[in-house]
Design an enzyme around this catalytic site. Structure first.
Site, PDB file in Angstrom:
ATOM      1  CG  HIS A 266      -2.045   0.913   1.245  1.00 32.80           C
ATOM      2  ND1 HIS A 266      -2.296   1.787   0.226  1.00 32.80           N
ATOM      3  CD2 HIS A 266      -2.987   1.171   2.198  1.00 32.80           C
ATOM      4  CE1 HIS A 266      -3.347   2.535   0.536  1.00 32.80           C
ATOM      5  NE2 HIS A 266      -3.772   2.186   1.735  1.00 32.80           N
ATOM      6  CG  HIS A 307      -3.340   1.290  -9.011  1.00 38.06           C
ATOM      7  ND1 HIS A 307      -4.650   1.165  -8.647  1.00 38.06           N
ATOM      8  CD2 HIS A 307      -2.759   2.095  -8.082  1.00 38.06           C
ATOM      9  CE1 HIS A 307      -4.852   1.872  -7.553  1.00 38.06           C
ATOM     10  NE2 HIS A 307      -3.720   2.449  -7.176  1.00 38.06           N
ATOM     11  CG  ASP A 365       3.654   4.700  -4.711  1.00 38.87           C
ATOM     12  OD1 ASP A 365       3.610   5.731  -4.028  1.00 38.87           O
ATOM     13  OD2 ASP A 365       2.932   3.719  -4.507  1.00 38.87           O
TER      14      ASP A 365
HETATM   15  N1  ACO Z   1       5.797  -5.846 -12.896  1.00 39.82           N
HETATM   16  C1  ACO Z   1       5.654  -6.950 -13.665  1.00 39.82           C
HETATM   17  N2  ACO Z   1       4.498  -7.622 -13.829  1.00 39.82           N
HETATM   18  C2  ACO Z   1       3.429  -7.151 -13.186  1.00 39.82           C
HETATM   19  C3  ACO Z   1       3.481  -5.999 -12.360  1.00 39.82           C
HETATM   20  C4  ACO Z   1       4.717  -5.335 -12.234  1.00 39.82           C
HETATM   21  N3  ACO Z   1       4.844  -4.243 -11.476  1.00 39.82           N
HETATM   22  N4  ACO Z   1       2.257  -5.739 -11.838  1.00 39.82           N
HETATM   23  C5  ACO Z   1       1.446  -6.700 -12.298  1.00 39.82           C
HETATM   24  N5  ACO Z   1       2.151  -7.560 -13.123  1.00 39.82           N
HETATM   25  C6  ACO Z   1       1.583  -8.685 -13.883  1.00 39.82           C
HETATM   26  C7  ACO Z   1       1.283  -9.876 -12.984  1.00 39.82           C
HETATM   27  O1  ACO Z   1       2.401 -10.738 -12.873  1.00 39.82           O
HETATM   28  C8  ACO Z   1       0.120 -10.500 -13.698  1.00 39.82           C
HETATM   29  O2  ACO Z   1       0.628 -11.183 -14.820  1.00 39.82           O
HETATM   30  P1  ACO Z   1      -0.101 -12.560 -15.354  1.00 39.82           P
HETATM   31  O3  ACO Z   1      -1.478 -12.122 -15.754  1.00 39.82           O
HETATM   32  O4  ACO Z   1       0.745 -13.000 -16.487  1.00 39.82           O
HETATM   33  O5  ACO Z   1      -0.099 -13.489 -14.184  1.00 39.82           O
HETATM   34  C9  ACO Z   1      -0.667  -9.306 -14.225  1.00 39.82           C
HETATM   35  O6  ACO Z   1       0.320  -8.264 -14.393  1.00 39.82           O
HETATM   36  C10 ACO Z   1      -1.774  -8.805 -13.288  1.00 39.82           C
HETATM   37  O7  ACO Z   1      -1.206  -8.515 -12.008  1.00 39.82           O
HETATM   38  P2  ACO Z   1      -1.931  -8.751 -10.599  1.00 39.82           P
HETATM   39  O8  ACO Z   1      -0.889  -9.044  -9.556  1.00 39.82           O
HETATM   40  O9  ACO Z   1      -3.040  -9.732 -10.748  1.00 39.82           O
HETATM   41  O10 ACO Z   1      -2.574  -7.327 -10.325  1.00 39.82           O
HETATM   42  P3  ACO Z   1      -3.098  -6.796  -8.938  1.00 39.82           P
HETATM   43  O11 ACO Z   1      -4.172  -5.854  -9.248  1.00 39.82           O
HETATM   44  O12 ACO Z   1      -3.411  -7.892  -7.982  1.00 39.82           O
HETATM   45  O13 ACO Z   1      -1.816  -6.029  -8.336  1.00 39.82           O
HETATM   46  C11 ACO Z   1      -0.252  -4.358  -7.796  1.00 39.82           C
HETATM   47  C12 ACO Z   1      -1.621  -4.674  -8.391  1.00 39.82           C
HETATM   48  C13 ACO Z   1      -0.090  -5.005  -6.386  1.00 39.82           C
HETATM   49  C14 ACO Z   1      -0.117  -2.837  -7.604  1.00 39.82           C
HETATM   50  C15 ACO Z   1       0.851  -4.876  -8.748  1.00 39.82           C
HETATM   51  O14 ACO Z   1       0.701  -4.277 -10.032  1.00 39.82           O
HETATM   52  C16 ACO Z   1       2.256  -4.657  -8.227  1.00 39.82           C
HETATM   53  O15 ACO Z   1       2.752  -5.481  -7.450  1.00 39.82           O
HETATM   54  N6  ACO Z   1       2.932  -3.526  -8.618  1.00 39.82           N
HETATM   55  C17 ACO Z   1       4.223  -3.173  -8.115  1.00 39.82           C
HETATM   56  C18 ACO Z   1       4.106  -2.586  -6.711  1.00 39.82           C
HETATM   57  C19 ACO Z   1       3.541  -1.163  -6.722  1.00 39.82           C
HETATM   58  O16 ACO Z   1       3.967  -0.315  -7.505  1.00 39.82           O
HETATM   59  N7  ACO Z   1       2.605  -0.909  -5.799  1.00 39.82           N
HETATM   60  C20 ACO Z   1       1.998   0.440  -5.656  1.00 39.82           C
HETATM   61  C21 ACO Z   1       0.542   0.430  -5.879  1.00 39.82           C
HETATM   62  S1  ACO Z   1      -0.088   2.089  -5.848  1.00 39.82           S
HETATM   63  C22 ACO Z   1      -0.433   2.445  -4.240  1.00 39.82           C
HETATM   64  O17 ACO Z   1      -0.626   1.620  -3.396  1.00 39.82           O
HETATM   65  C23 ACO Z   1      -0.483   3.875  -3.859  1.00 39.82           C
END
Ligand code: ACO
Length: 425
Positions: A266, A307, A365
């Site tokens: 988060h 996101h 971020d």
């Molecule tokens: N890098 C590479 N691959 C990614 C990333 C990433 N940053 N984010 C998502 N993916 C991929 C996943 O591996 C998944 O691939 P698949 O379909 O082949 O399995 C697909 O994209 C969907 O991802 P999910 O994890 O299902 O998406 P979810 O909505 O659950 O997660 C999250 C969102 C946690 C923000 C994720 O994108 C992530 O971990 N990002 C990096 C951390 C980050 O920047 N967090 C800040 C969020 S903003 C905030 O809180 C203010």
């Protein structure tokens, strides 16, 4: 009431269950499942992926279109034309203030920025090495001890007073968290200064020097606070609402929001972005990291990308990208190597099929850590800054919930443990 209906057929229940469907002013409809409990059935939605836990008039997000509205106003327009305190007023009261209302509000916040001297003693009890979020959580919760007795949460005026107090005191407490770790004296707020200017003064000023804050950096800080002011029912705001639904006091609710924000999924992501940029270290290594992000056998993810809600460019990221250039120019660090890596990384990722297919765009971020680092704020303080900015959102949601009829939040479960069994012997 609702004309539209959903019908749910469940094996073993003779008649389909009819459920009302409600439309919001915009966004997806919701199916009202409250009557299901009477049929002995619960809905199952871990992570609240498809569940609306309340109705709200405060903030609207269309993640697919990359839209964020506070009380109907687009975040880009607020970032350009408004400021943090005016946005606080808007979130709390529903409308932008008239000139006289703005003046009264700004003065109210200004005259609530000091904290009780006894709070200084709390800090002295913390080790120097304590994480600033650990201290913030503790001291905000401790405000209940000072203001609980004259607070009637069913009284709207009392609630607004609590809202003003907590918005006003957050930057003072946030700066105290930093000063304690540095072993420097706490700085008192200056009534002649603006909100963000005052925060930077309390962070970086010392009693040995005349107060001096760069207007460019104060403006950037103000916009960063504004961009974090609210984000509808995210994990920390939902935590504040759930805590508030028990009737507990607002300082305890905000402390619970701070605790929820602390987690890396988060509020901690901007710190992770900076760590990643340091780890990449050089533009020549970007391709290697992009490859790792795409490799399913590698847990590495591109921090600051993706996101849960935005499947488009996070509109806050667009604004922050612009501020980043201004701040680095003011500080004479336009050629900051981390910024160069970040920009090139962003460009390569946005053109890559893996990221395009999954709709992975930079989030808020991605650039905020670079700005905070350039201003001189240590990474351990990043989530504290986020909490300071998010406070008006938390308190506006708490105030909204208590202004309407509400029930204690009490989720159900799918029980998978033992059924009844006898104690041995
Ligand atoms: N890098 C590479 N691959 C990614 C990333 C990433 N940053 N984010 C998502 N993916 C991929 C996943 O591996 C998944 O691939 P698949 O379909 O082949 O399995 C697909 O994209 C969907 O991802 P999910 O994890 O299902 O998406 P979810 O909505 O659950 O997660 C999250 C969102 C946690 C923000 C994720 O994108 C992530 O971990 N990002 C990096 C951390 C980050 O920047 N967090 C800040 C969020 S903003 C905030 O809180 C203010």
């Amino acid at each position: 009431m609702s004309e539209k209906k959903a019908r749910l057929s469940i094996d073993g229940i003779d008649e389909p269950i009819e459920l009302p469907v409600y439309a919001g002013s915009t966004g997806p409809d919701v199916v009202d499942v409250r009557s299901l409990v009477g049929q002995g059935v619960f809905t199952y939605d871990p992570g609240f992926v498809s569940t609306a836990a309340c109705d709200s008039d405060i903030t609207y997000i269309d993640g697919g279109a990359g839209v964020l509205l506070h009380r109907g106003y687009p975040i880009e327009q607020l970032a350009e034309k408004s400021n943090f305190l005016e946005t606080c007023y808007l979130l709390l009261n529903g409308e932008l203030p008239a000139a006289d209302e703005r003046e009264v509000f700004e003065n109210t916040i200004r005259y609530h920025t000091m904290v009780d001297e006894a709070i200084h003693q709390f800090f002295r009890g913390f080790p120097r090495t304590a994480h600033p979020m650990a201290m913030l959580c503790g001291v905000v919760g401790a405000l209940s001890a000072f203001y609980h007795d004259n607070l009637d949460i069913d009284n709207s005026e009392h609630r607004l007073l609590a809202a003003h107090r907590v918005i006003a005191k957050m930057p003072t407490l946030a700066a105290m968290c930093y000063k304690h770790g540095m072993g420097q004296p706490f700085m008192y707020p200056q009534n002649s200064m603006g909100f963000a200017e005052n925060f930077l003064h309390m962070m970086f000023g010392t009693p040995c020097e005349e107060p001096k804050v760069s207007p460019v950096l104060a403006k950037a800080m103000d916009t960063l606070f504004l961009l974090h002011a609210d984000h509808e029912q995210n994990a920390s705001t939902s935590t504040v609402r759930l805590a508030g639904s028990t009737g507990t006091n607002p300082y305890a609710c905000i402390a619970s929001g701070i605790a929820a924000l602390w987690g890396p999924a988060h509020g901690g992501a901007n710190e992770a972005v900076l760590d990643m940029l340091y780890e990449i270290g050089d533009e020549s290594r970007i391709e290697e990291f992009i490859k790792r992000a795409k490799d399913k056998d590698d847990p590495f993810r591109l921090m600051g990308f993706g996101h849960r809600v935005y499947k488009n460019y996070d509109p806050r990221a667009t604004v922050i990208r612009g501020i980043c250039d201004e701040v680095l120019e003011e500080l004479g660090s336009e050629n900051d190597p981390l910024l160069r890596i970040a920009k090139k990384l962003e460009k390569i990722a946005l053109e890559d099929e893996y990221f395009i297919e999954r709709k992975l765009f930079p989030n808020v971020d991605f650039y905020s850590g670079i700005i905070l680092k350039a201003i001189g704020i240590p990474t351990s303080m990043f989530t504290v800054i986020f909490a300071t900015g998010r406070t008006p959102g938390w308190i506006a949601h708490w105030h909204e919930m208590l202004s309407e009829s509400y029930r204690i939040g009490r989720p159900r479960q799918l029980y998978k443990g033992y059924t009844k069994r006898d104690y041995p012997g």
